[in-house]
Design a protein around this motif. Structure first.
Motif, PDB file in Angstrom:
ATOM      1  N   GLU A   9      -6.273 -18.380   0.481  1.00 49.00           N
ATOM      2  CA  GLU A   9      -5.559 -19.550  -0.039  1.00 49.00           C
ATOM      3  C   GLU A   9      -4.099 -19.569   0.401  1.00 49.00           C
ATOM      4  O   GLU A   9      -3.489 -20.632   0.492  1.00 49.00           O
ATOM      5  N   VAL A  10      -3.535 -18.386   0.650  1.00 50.79           N
ATOM      6  CA  VAL A  10      -2.125 -18.309   1.067  1.00 50.79           C
ATOM      7  C   VAL A  10      -2.003 -17.794   2.499  1.00 50.79           C
ATOM      8  O   VAL A  10      -0.918 -17.418   2.948  1.00 50.79           O
ATOM      9  N   ASN A  11      -3.138 -17.784   3.221  1.00 50.71           N
ATOM     10  CA  ASN A  11      -3.151 -17.388   4.628  1.00 50.71           C
ATOM     11  C   ASN A  11      -2.564 -15.990   4.841  1.00 50.71           C
ATOM     12  O   ASN A  11      -1.671 -15.788   5.661  1.00 50.71           O
ATOM     13  N   VAL A  12      -3.094 -15.027   4.072  1.00 51.76           N
ATOM     14  CA  VAL A  12      -2.639 -13.643   4.165  1.00 51.76           C
ATOM     15  C   VAL A  12      -3.830 -12.742   4.484  1.00 51.76           C
ATOM     16  O   VAL A  12      -4.923 -12.945   3.943  1.00 51.76           O
ATOM     17  N   GLU A  13      -3.629 -11.804   5.369  1.00 57.45           N
ATOM     18  CA  GLU A  13      -4.642 -10.790   5.631  1.00 57.45           C
ATOM     19  C   GLU A  13      -4.269  -9.564   4.819  1.00 57.45           C
ATOM     20  O   GLU A  13      -3.405  -8.774   5.207  1.00 57.45           O
ATOM     21  N   ASP A  38      -5.103  -1.952   2.218  1.00 57.48           N
ATOM     22  CA  ASP A  38      -4.728  -1.007   3.264  1.00 57.48           C
ATOM     23  C   ASP A  38      -3.575  -1.585   4.084  1.00 57.48           C
ATOM     24  O   ASP A  38      -3.728  -1.959   5.244  1.00 57.48           O
ATOM     25  N   SER A  39      -2.423  -1.651   3.433  1.00 56.48           N
ATOM     26  CA  SER A  39      -1.256  -2.255   4.072  1.00 56.48           C
ATOM     27  C   SER A  39      -0.697  -1.348   5.162  1.00 56.48           C
ATOM     28  O   SER A  39      -0.711  -0.123   5.040  1.00 56.48           O
ATOM     29  N   GLU A  40      -0.215  -1.967   6.245  1.00 54.38           N
ATOM     30  CA  GLU A  40       0.381  -1.197   7.334  1.00 54.38           C
ATOM     31  C   GLU A  40       1.754  -0.671   6.940  1.00 54.38           C
ATOM     32  O   GLU A  40       2.292   0.232   7.559  1.00 54.38           O
TER      33      GLU A  40
END
Length: 205
Positions: A9-13, A38-40
């Motif tokens: 909905e907010v265009n986030v991976e 699993d954030s970089e």
């Protein structure tokens, strides 16, 4: 699970992946109990321009708990104040103010955090306890047969290659709970009903 929908909905991976899972030998499915992002980087993927992109409409317990790491009801043999706020340095000034008495500590935290974060921490512990008890009940009723005493690499491979199902969806699929009861239970968790009932005796006394 809901974050998987919110990210689109907010265009986030958000790189949402299973964190805790049970490989069920009965269904050959990996039952996913909890997830992680699993954030970089150390920053939350939903953080945009130093603001949460979903804050005003949707929040999950991982966010609503802050600054709590757990509630005082979960002691595990540790000191009352130990681990309440994890490594959050901003809470160092709160710790000396915490009463040594358990009952007074519950009352103090209820009043010190009117934003609901303390309620969320208590409810989160209740949810974990409910999950663990439900898993044991599923095993007793032979609804699931967790793969145990298997090599860790074997389990990882089976989980990776198997069909995955969210724990709540699994409970409905096998008839352990109806869809309506599951929805009602999730709403009860979201509204902190159990937490309110648990701490009411401390606040009113």
């Amino acid at each position: 699970k809901r974050f998987m929908e919110w990210q689109h909905e907010v265009n986030v991976e958000a790189r949402i992946k299973p964190l805790r899972a049970i490989f069920d030998l009965n269904s050959d499915k990996a039952i996913i109990l909890t997830y992680f992002m699993d954030s970089e980087t150390d920053a939350c993927p939903f953080l945009k321009d130093n603001k949460c992109s979903i804050y005003h409409t949707k929040r999950a317990y991982v966010c609503r708990l802050f600054p709590f790491n757990k509630s005082p009801f979960i002691r595990n043999g540790t000191q009352l104040k130990e681990g309440l706020f994890g490594n959050c340095g901003a809470m160092e000034h709160i710790l000396p103010q915490l009463p040594d008495d358990f009952n007074n500590t519950i009352k103090f935290l209820s009043e010190a955090f009117p934003d609901g974060s303390f309620l969320n921490a208590v409810q989160n512990d209740i949810i974990i306890e409910w999950t663990n008890k439900t898993i044991i009940d599923l095993m007793r009723k032979k609804i699931i047969k967790p793969a145990m005493n298997r090599p860790y690499k074997f389990l990882l491979k089976r989980i990776k290659n198997s069909e995955k199902i969210d724990f709540t969806d699994f409970l409905v699929e096998v008839g352990y709970l109806t869809e309506k009861k599951m929805e009602d239970l999730i709403k009860r968790f979201d509204d902190n009903i159990d937490a309110k009932e648990k701490i009411s005796q401390f606040v009113s006394s």
